[in-house]
Design a protein around this motif. Structure first.
Motif, mmCIF file in Angstrom:
data_model
loop_
_atom_site.group_PDB
_atom_site.id
_atom_site.type_symbol
_atom_site.label_atom_id
_atom_site.label_comp_id
_atom_site.label_asym_id
_atom_site.label_seq_id
_atom_site.Cartn_x
_atom_site.Cartn_y
_atom_site.Cartn_z
ATOM 1 N N MET A 1 0.843 -1.188 0.000
ATOM 2 C CA MET A 1 0.000 0.000 0.000
ATOM 3 C C MET A 1 0.882 1.243 0.000
ATOM 4 N N ASP A 2 0.396 2.286 -0.670
ATOM 5 C CA ASP A 2 1.110 3.556 -0.633
ATOM 6 C C ASP A 2 0.747 4.306 0.650
ATOM 7 N N ALA A 3 1.405 5.436 0.888
ATOM 8 C CA ALA A 3 1.238 6.170 2.141
ATOM 9 C C ALA A 3 -0.209 6.607 2.350
ATOM 10 N N ALA A 4 -0.888 7.089 1.314
ATOM 11 C CA ALA A 4 -2.280 7.528 1.451
ATOM 12 C C ALA A 4 -3.177 6.362 1.836
ATOM 13 N N ALA A 5 -3.008 5.238 1.189
ATOM 14 C CA ALA A 5 -3.845 4.069 1.475
ATOM 15 C C ALA A 5 -3.590 3.537 2.884
ATOM 16 N N VAL A 6 -2.330 3.500 3.299
ATOM 17 C CA VAL A 6 -2.000 2.990 4.629
ATOM 18 C C VAL A 6 -2.598 3.883 5.704
ATOM 19 N N LEU A 7 -2.473 5.202 5.552
ATOM 20 C CA LEU A 7 -2.995 6.105 6.575
ATOM 21 C C LEU A 7 -4.519 6.108 6.589
ATOM 22 N N THR A 8 -5.143 5.998 5.430
ATOM 23 C CA THR A 8 -6.601 5.886 5.381
ATOM 24 C C THR A 8 -7.054 4.628 6.111
ATOM 25 N N ARG A 9 -6.371 3.527 5.833
ATOM 26 C CA ARG A 9 -6.713 2.262 6.482
ATOM 27 C C ARG A 9 -6.463 2.337 7.989
ATOM 28 N N LEU A 10 -5.395 3.005 8.402
ATOM 29 C CA LEU A 10 -5.096 3.177 9.820
ATOM 30 C C LEU A 10 -6.267 3.859 10.533
ATOM 31 N N ALA A 11 -6.777 4.934 9.953
ATOM 32 C CA ALA A 11 -7.911 5.652 10.548
ATOM 33 C C ALA A 11 -9.152 4.754 10.599
ATOM 34 N N GLU A 12 -9.395 3.977 9.562
ATOM 35 C CA GLU A 12 -10.550 3.076 9.537
ATOM 36 C C GLU A 12 -10.451 2.015 10.635
ATOM 37 N N VAL A 13 -9.273 1.451 10.801
ATOM 38 C CA VAL A 13 -9.060 0.392 11.797
ATOM 39 C C VAL A 13 -9.227 0.946 13.211
ATOM 40 N N ILE A 14 -8.687 2.125 13.458
ATOM 41 C CA ILE A 14 -8.835 2.748 14.777
ATOM 42 C C ILE A 14 -10.298 3.092 15.030
ATOM 43 N N ASP A 15 -10.975 3.671 14.058
ATOM 44 C CA ASP A 15 -12.387 4.018 14.213
ATOM 45 C C ASP A 15 -13.232 2.780 14.517
ATOM 46 N N ALA A 16 -12.889 1.657 13.922
ATOM 47 C CA ALA A 16 -13.629 0.406 14.114
ATOM 48 C C ALA A 16 -13.239 -0.335 15.402
ATOM 49 N N VAL A 65 -3.230 14.281 3.108
ATOM 50 C CA VAL A 65 -2.292 14.757 2.092
ATOM 51 C C VAL A 65 -1.147 13.757 2.060
ATOM 52 N N ALA A 66 -0.779 13.311 0.862
ATOM 53 C CA ALA A 66 0.272 12.309 0.767
ATOM 54 C C ALA A 66 1.164 12.572 -0.435
ATOM 55 N N GLY A 67 2.409 12.156 -0.302
ATOM 56 C CA GLY A 67 3.374 12.225 -1.387
ATOM 57 C C GLY A 67 4.532 11.293 -1.086
ATOM 58 N N GLY A 68 4.821 10.409 -2.003
ATOM 59 C CA GLY A 68 5.919 9.471 -1.788
ATOM 60 C C GLY A 68 5.648 8.581 -0.600
ATOM 61 N N ASP A 69 6.618 8.516 0.314
ATOM 62 C CA ASP A 69 6.473 7.650 1.481
ATOM 63 C C ASP A 69 5.947 8.395 2.708
ATOM 64 N N ARG A 70 5.436 9.621 2.502
ATOM 65 C CA ARG A 70 4.947 10.447 3.618
ATOM 66 C C ARG A 70 3.471 10.764 3.419
ATOM 67 N N ALA A 71 2.746 10.856 4.538
ATOM 68 C CA ALA A 71 1.340 11.243 4.506
ATOM 69 C C ALA A 71 0.988 11.927 5.820
ATOM 70 N N VAL A 72 0.014 12.827 5.740
ATOM 71 C CA VAL A 72 -0.491 13.527 6.916
ATOM 72 C C VAL A 72 -2.006 13.412 6.903
ATOM 73 N N LEU A 73 -2.568 13.031 8.038
ATOM 74 C CA LEU A 73 -4.019 13.040 8.146
ATOM 75 C C LEU A 73 -4.426 13.995 9.242
ATOM 76 N N ARG A 74 -5.622 14.549 9.062
ATOM 77 C CA ARG A 74 -6.256 15.359 10.100
ATOM 78 C C ARG A 74 -7.563 14.674 10.419
ATOM 79 N N ALA A 75 -7.802 14.435 11.705
ATOM 80 C CA ALA A 75 -9.003 13.716 12.104
ATOM 81 C C ALA A 75 -9.639 14.366 13.327
ATOM 82 N N ARG A 76 -10.923 14.093 13.471
ATOM 83 C CA ARG A 76 -11.690 14.493 14.658
ATOM 84 C C ARG A 76 -11.912 13.218 15.471
ATOM 85 N N VAL A 77 -11.571 13.280 16.748
ATOM 86 C CA VAL A 77 -11.692 12.127 17.632
ATOM 87 C C VAL A 77 -12.742 12.449 18.698
ATOM 88 N N ILE A 78 -13.680 11.529 18.858
ATOM 89 C CA ILE A 78 -14.778 11.704 19.809
ATOM 90 C C ILE A 78 -14.607 10.683 20.927
#
Length: 123
Positions: A1-16, A65-78
């Motif tokens: 997985m690329d950086a965007a996909a990994v970070l998106t999946r990370l947020a999904e797994v934590i949310d679940a 936001v992602a590029g190469g091997d780096r990605a940044v996510l912004r999330a709201r945590v409840i």
């Protein structure tokens, strides 16, 4: 997985609350540093920290936001406080991905809903 996909999946797994699935997204050499407390966690400790965090309910990915091997996510945590009140936080997670897994994470947390000092609010 690329950086965007990994970070998106990370947020999904934590949310679940999929704590058994979370380690599969993290490199063996994974480290996470929390800027606001200067804590640093290895892979197993960070998974346990998230799984055991009191009152956590949801993590909503708001921007990525992602590029190469780096990605940044912004999330709201409840979450919920000791009295059952809703707590809302914002987190920015800066990730480095190696071999398709998160190898480094730096998180910046903030409370949401703080009052801005008089005269500083735009608009």
């Amino acid at each position: 997985m690329d950086a965007a996909a990994v970070l998106t999946r990370l947020a999904e797994v934590i949310d679940a609350h999929d704590w058994d699935g979370l380690p599969a997204l993290l490199h063996e050499d994974f480290t996470c540093r929390l800027v606001h407390t200067d804590e640093e966690f290895g892979k197993d400790a960070w998974v346990a920290f998230n799984a055991d965090y009191p009152g956590f309910e949801r993590m909503h990915l708001e921007d990525l936001v992602a590029g190469g091997d780096r990605a940044v996510l912004r999330a709201r945590v409840i979450g919920r406080g000791d009295g059952g009140e809703e707590l809302v936080f914002a987190v920015a997670s800066f990730a480095t991905v190696r071999d398709g897994l998160v190898s480094e994470l730096v998180e910046v947390w903030a409370d949401v809903g703080q009052e801005a000092p008089e005269g500083t609010r735009l608009g």
